[in-house]
Design a protein around this motif. Sequence first.
Motif, PDB file in Angstrom:
ATOM      1  N   GLN A  20       0.829  -1.208   0.000  1.00  0.00           N
ATOM      2  CA  GLN A  20       0.000   0.000   0.000  1.00  0.00           C
ATOM      3  C   GLN A  20       0.866   1.262   0.000  1.00  0.00           C
ATOM      4  O   GLN A  20       0.553   2.239  -0.697  1.00  0.00           O
ATOM      5  N   ASN A  31       3.932   1.518  -1.147  1.00  0.00           N
ATOM      6  CA  ASN A  31       4.525   1.662  -2.486  1.00  0.00           C
ATOM      7  C   ASN A  31       3.505   2.186  -3.486  1.00  0.00           C
ATOM      8  O   ASN A  31       3.826   3.019  -4.340  1.00  0.00           O
ATOM      9  N   GLU A  32       2.274   1.660  -3.375  1.00  0.00           N
ATOM     10  CA  GLU A  32       1.214   2.131  -4.273  1.00  0.00           C
ATOM     11  C   GLU A  32       0.918   3.603  -4.029  1.00  0.00           C
ATOM     12  O   GLU A  32       0.732   4.380  -4.974  1.00  0.00           O
ATOM     13  N   LYS A  79       3.021   5.748  -2.782  1.00  0.00           N
ATOM     14  CA  LYS A  79       4.159   6.509  -3.293  1.00  0.00           C
ATOM     15  C   LYS A  79       4.044   6.709  -4.805  1.00  0.00           C
ATOM     16  O   LYS A  79       4.285   7.804  -5.324  1.00  0.00           O
ATOM     17  N   GLU A  80       3.690   5.616  -5.497  1.00  0.00           N
ATOM     18  CA  GLU A  80       3.544   5.704  -6.952  1.00  0.00           C
ATOM     19  C   GLU A  80       2.422   6.662  -7.322  1.00  0.00           C
ATOM     20  O   GLU A  80       2.568   7.503  -8.228  1.00  0.00           O
ATOM     21  N   THR A  81       1.278   6.511  -6.594  1.00  0.00           N
ATOM     22  CA  THR A  81       0.145   7.415  -6.843  1.00  0.00           C
ATOM     23  C   THR A  81       0.528   8.859  -6.563  1.00  0.00           C
ATOM     24  O   THR A  81       0.201   9.777  -7.341  1.00  0.00           O
ATOM     25  N   ASN A  82       1.233   9.066  -5.446  1.00  0.00           N
ATOM     26  CA  ASN A  82       1.661  10.417  -5.087  1.00  0.00           C
ATOM     27  C   ASN A  82       2.613  10.981  -6.137  1.00  0.00           C
ATOM     28  O   ASN A  82       2.533  12.164  -6.512  1.00  0.00           O
ATOM     29  N   GLY A  83       3.534  10.106  -6.637  1.00  0.00           N
ATOM     30  CA  GLY A  83       4.447  10.550  -7.686  1.00  0.00           C
ATOM     31  C   GLY A  83       3.705  10.952  -8.950  1.00  0.00           C
ATOM     32  O   GLY A  83       4.010  11.980  -9.571  1.00  0.00           O
ATOM     33  N   ASN A  84       2.688  10.132  -9.325  1.00  0.00           N
ATOM     34  CA  ASN A  84       1.881  10.467 -10.507  1.00  0.00           C
ATOM     35  C   ASN A  84       1.108  11.760 -10.296  1.00  0.00           C
ATOM     36  O   ASN A  84       0.978  12.584 -11.214  1.00  0.00           O
ATOM     37  N   LYS A 127       3.480  14.548 -10.599  1.00  0.00           N
ATOM     38  CA  LYS A 127       3.810  14.741 -12.017  1.00  0.00           C
ATOM     39  C   LYS A 127       2.675  15.433 -12.743  1.00  0.00           C
ATOM     40  O   LYS A 127       2.884  16.383 -13.519  1.00  0.00           O
TER      41      LYS A 127
END
Length: 268
Positions: A64, A66-67, A69-74, A77
Amino acid sequence: MRRKIFTTLILLMYITITQAQSKKDLILEVDNLRTQVREAETALSECRREERIASAKVESYEAQVNELKETNGNLLKNLNSFTEASNKRSDHINSTLESLVKKEAQLRVINDELSRRDSITLAVFTQFKQTLGSDPKITVSNGAIAVVMDNSYIFGENTKNYKVQDKAEAIIAKIGSVLKANPTMDIQIVSNSNLVESKDNKSNNWEIGTQQAAAIARILESKYQIEPKRIVATGKSELGLYSIETATEIIVQPKFYEFYKMVKENMK
């Protein structure tokens, strides 16, 4: 002797009882230990089960995280892209607003100039009306004033004549006084002649019309000091002005080339 035997028997019995008691205690202790071992094994199994559950939860939480983090990065962006696009739109809007403000200022200048020219035209039209009265015909259209006179009145009944009659010079004198008082106005004299019959009818009528217009232009220049560069003399044939009747039209309007130059400079 008996006493020793008795004592020995009692000692043996004590030892036997003591040993039996110790064995029983040992058995109980063993049973207790076995119970403790089973409880320990059960507790260990439960701990291992809870450890597996905790490990699974940790893995789930890590997934969760990591997900997220990825969502936050997107999201970051996309936010950066949106901010960049928003800045570009803002710059475009600001540029458009600046352009609109500039265009508005340009249009205001042109509109003010048109209003000024219309005011001048109206003022000159009023002067013509006051000076000439109801005869000849005076009209104003599209920013220009037109004074229309019948050619028979100006040049007589001879349609080929281009000499201005004495009686017509009185009106031309009044026209000249208004034109002299308004030196910023351009003048166009248009005369038409369509009563000459010949094989080359149109050519003759154009020539006569041009000569008649030029005759009036010469009078305005020589007698009333109207600058010749303000005057354009034009002849027409049977194309006429308003009808088949021959007539001369003196068209007066503010200098168009100055207005065009102003607009051209203002639109840069």
